[in-house]
Scaffold this motif. Sequence first.
Motif, PDB file in Angstrom:
ATOM      1  N   ARG A   1      18.142  -7.019 -11.074  1.00 36.34           N
ATOM      2  CA  ARG A   1      19.394  -6.676 -10.423  1.00 36.34           C
ATOM      3  C   ARG A   1      19.513  -8.189  -8.587  1.00 36.34           C
ATOM      4  N   GLU A   2      18.641  -8.973  -8.817  1.00 33.39           N
ATOM      5  CA  GLU A   2      18.328 -10.007  -8.330  1.00 33.39           C
ATOM      6  C   GLU A   2      18.554 -11.131  -8.953  1.00 33.39           C
ATOM      7  N   ILE A   3      18.308 -11.445 -10.163  1.00 40.46           N
ATOM      8  CA  ILE A   3      18.505 -12.459 -10.737  1.00 40.46           C
ATOM      9  C   ILE A   3      20.126 -12.514 -11.296  1.00 40.46           C
ATOM     10  N   LEU A   4      20.956 -11.306 -11.747  1.00 42.20           N
ATOM     11  CA  LEU A   4      21.987 -11.690 -12.039  1.00 42.20           C
ATOM     12  C   LEU A   4      23.606 -12.064 -11.468  1.00 42.20           C
ATOM     13  N   PRO A   5      23.802 -11.517 -10.121  1.00 41.91           N
ATOM     14  CA  PRO A   5      24.049 -11.875  -9.164  1.00 41.91           C
ATOM     15  C   PRO A   5      23.508 -13.719  -8.883  1.00 41.91           C
ATOM     16  N   LYS A   6      22.795 -14.175  -8.488  1.00 39.51           N
ATOM     17  CA  LYS A   6      22.397 -15.535  -8.740  1.00 39.51           C
ATOM     18  C   LYS A   6      23.255 -16.491 -10.038  1.00 39.51           C
ATOM     19  N   ILE A   7      22.948 -15.731 -11.332  1.00 38.27           N
ATOM     20  CA  ILE A   7      23.272 -16.334 -12.059  1.00 38.27           C
ATOM     21  C   ILE A   7      24.923 -15.823 -12.449  1.00 38.27           C
ATOM     22  N   ALA A   8      25.684 -14.877 -11.596  1.00 43.54           N
ATOM     23  CA  ALA A   8      26.794 -15.195 -11.642  1.00 43.54           C
ATOM     24  C   ALA A   8      27.671 -15.821 -11.033  1.00 43.54           C
ATOM     25  N   GLY A   9      27.037 -16.605  -9.813  1.00 40.66           N
ATOM     26  CA  GLY A   9      27.124 -17.520  -8.855  1.00 40.66           C
ATOM     27  C   GLY A   9      27.602 -18.935  -9.318  1.00 40.66           C
ATOM     28  N   MET A  10      26.677 -19.143 -10.690  1.00 41.84           N
ATOM     29  CA  MET A  10      27.103 -20.552 -11.027  1.00 41.84           C
ATOM     30  C   MET A  10      28.068 -20.797 -11.597  1.00 41.84           C
ATOM     31  N   ILE A  11      28.523 -19.169 -11.811  1.00 44.42           N
ATOM     32  CA  ILE A  11      29.609 -19.364 -13.074  1.00 44.42           C
ATOM     33  C   ILE A  11      30.765 -19.429 -12.192  1.00 44.42           C
ATOM     34  N   PRO A  12      31.919 -20.336 -12.453  1.00 49.43           N
ATOM     35  CA  PRO A  12      33.502 -20.302 -11.240  1.00 49.43           C
ATOM     36  C   PRO A  12      33.921 -19.003 -12.224  1.00 49.43           C
ATOM     37  N   GLY A  13      34.227 -17.997 -11.729  1.00 47.70           N
ATOM     38  CA  GLY A  13      35.537 -17.525 -11.919  1.00 47.70           C
ATOM     39  C   GLY A  13      34.526 -16.155 -11.920  1.00 47.70           C
ATOM     40  N   ALA A  14      33.486 -16.051 -12.080  1.00 43.80           N
ATOM     41  CA  ALA A  14      32.706 -14.782 -12.754  1.00 43.80           C
ATOM     42  C   ALA A  14      33.176 -13.514 -11.491  1.00 43.80           C
ATOM     43  N   ASN A  15      32.837 -12.104 -11.468  1.00 47.33           N
ATOM     44  CA  ASN A  15      33.696 -11.704 -10.744  1.00 47.33           C
ATOM     45  C   ASN A  15      32.997 -10.144 -11.451  1.00 47.33           C
ATOM     46  N   LEU A  16      31.289 -10.423 -10.998  1.00 43.08           N
ATOM     47  CA  LEU A  16      30.181  -9.313 -11.149  1.00 43.08           C
ATOM     48  C   LEU A  16      30.224  -8.512 -10.005  1.00 43.08           C
ATOM     49  N   LYS A  17      30.085  -7.064 -10.071  1.00 44.24           N
ATOM     50  CA  LYS A  17      29.957  -6.216  -9.233  1.00 44.24           C
ATOM     51  C   LYS A  17      28.280  -5.009  -9.967  1.00 44.24           C
ATOM     52  N   ILE A  18      27.497  -5.107  -8.638  1.00 43.96           N
ATOM     53  CA  ILE A  18      26.480  -3.918  -9.547  1.00 43.96           C
ATOM     54  C   ILE A  18      26.313  -2.540  -8.779  1.00 43.96           C
ATOM     55  N   PHE A  19      26.124  -1.194 -10.034  1.00 45.43           N
ATOM     56  CA  PHE A  19      25.608  -0.127  -8.831  1.00 45.43           C
ATOM     57  C   PHE A  19      24.755   0.853  -9.221  1.00 45.43           C
ATOM     58  N   ASP A  20      24.436   0.848  -8.349  1.00 41.94           N
ATOM     59  CA  ASP A  20      23.282   1.894  -8.525  1.00 41.94           C
ATOM     60  C   ASP A  20      23.442   2.811  -9.442  1.00 41.94           C
ATOM     61  N   PRO A  21      22.173   3.419 -10.178  1.00 39.38           N
ATOM     62  CA  PRO A  21      22.273   4.371 -11.051  1.00 39.38           C
ATOM     63  C   PRO A  21      23.427   5.098 -10.878  1.00 39.38           C
ATOM     64  N   GLY A  22      23.301   5.590 -12.090  1.00 40.14           N
ATOM     65  CA  GLY A  22      24.192   6.982 -11.891  1.00 40.14           C
ATOM     66  C   GLY A  22      25.795   6.600 -10.780  1.00 40.14           C
ATOM     67  N   GLN A  23      26.341   5.437 -11.199  1.00 41.09           N
ATOM     68  CA  GLN A  23      27.090   5.409 -10.714  1.00 41.09           C
ATOM     69  C   GLN A  23      28.234   4.705 -11.839  1.00 41.09           C
ATOM     70  N   ASP A  24      28.125   5.183 -12.287  1.00 42.58           N
ATOM     71  CA  ASP A  24      29.176   5.370 -13.601  1.00 42.58           C
ATOM     72  C   ASP A  24      30.937   4.971 -13.203  1.00 42.58           C
ATOM     73  N   ASN A  25      30.892   6.400 -12.713  1.00 44.25           N
ATOM     74  CA  ASN A  25      32.222   6.491 -13.326  1.00 44.25           C
ATOM     75  C   ASN A  25      33.078   5.211 -10.938  1.00 44.25           C
ATOM     76  N   GLU A  26      32.154   5.473 -10.602  1.00 41.53           N
ATOM     77  CA  GLU A  26      32.457   4.694  -9.574  1.00 41.53           C
ATOM     78  C   GLU A  26      32.823   2.370 -10.132  1.00 41.53           C
ATOM     79  N   ALA A  27      31.793   2.752 -11.170  1.00 41.13           N
ATOM     80  CA  ALA A  27      31.776   1.411 -12.001  1.00 41.13           C
ATOM     81  C   ALA A  27      32.794   1.306 -13.044  1.00 41.13           C
ATOM     82  N   ARG A  28      33.338   2.552 -13.664  1.00 45.02           N
ATOM     83  CA  ARG A  28      34.324   2.335 -14.753  1.00 45.02           C
ATOM     84  C   ARG A  28      35.865   2.019 -13.701  1.00 45.02           C
ATOM     85  N   THR A  29      35.845   2.907 -12.180  1.00 42.19           N
ATOM     86  CA  THR A  29      37.192   2.972 -11.490  1.00 42.19           C
ATOM     87  C   THR A  29      37.218   1.154 -10.767  1.00 42.19           C
TER      88      THR A  29
END
Length: 108
Positions: free
Chosen positions: A75-103
């Motif tokens: 969870r700490e590494i992935l946003p840093k990687i995404a930050g190096m990619i122009p246009g990356a649109n990443l969002k990390i959700f807590d465990p159990g937030q599958d519905n929120e992630a899909r929405t």
Amino acid sequence: AKAAGWLRESDLDKGIGATVDKIMQSNGRLRGIFVGAQDFQGWEDFSAFVRHMEFIRDHHGVIGKLAVTGAGPWREILPKIAGMIPGANLKIFDPGQDNEARTWLETI
């Protein structure tokens, strides 16, 4: 998609990578990808990490959004990687937030 255990090079070449490539051949672009990573432990070795970075490099322009649920050190590494990619649109959700992630994936 579900990420569990250690990510191996073959997972990207034959598993999720092949699935994404097949969908892209039919549609040209993916609006978003949901990854349930509650059991994801990380990369099996450095070559798996490098292959994952290659996959991201090759596909980031055709995937609109990436929603990931789970907990772990990645969870700490992935946003840093995404930050190096122009246009990356990443969002990390807590465990159990599958519905929120899909929405979130469904919003423009």
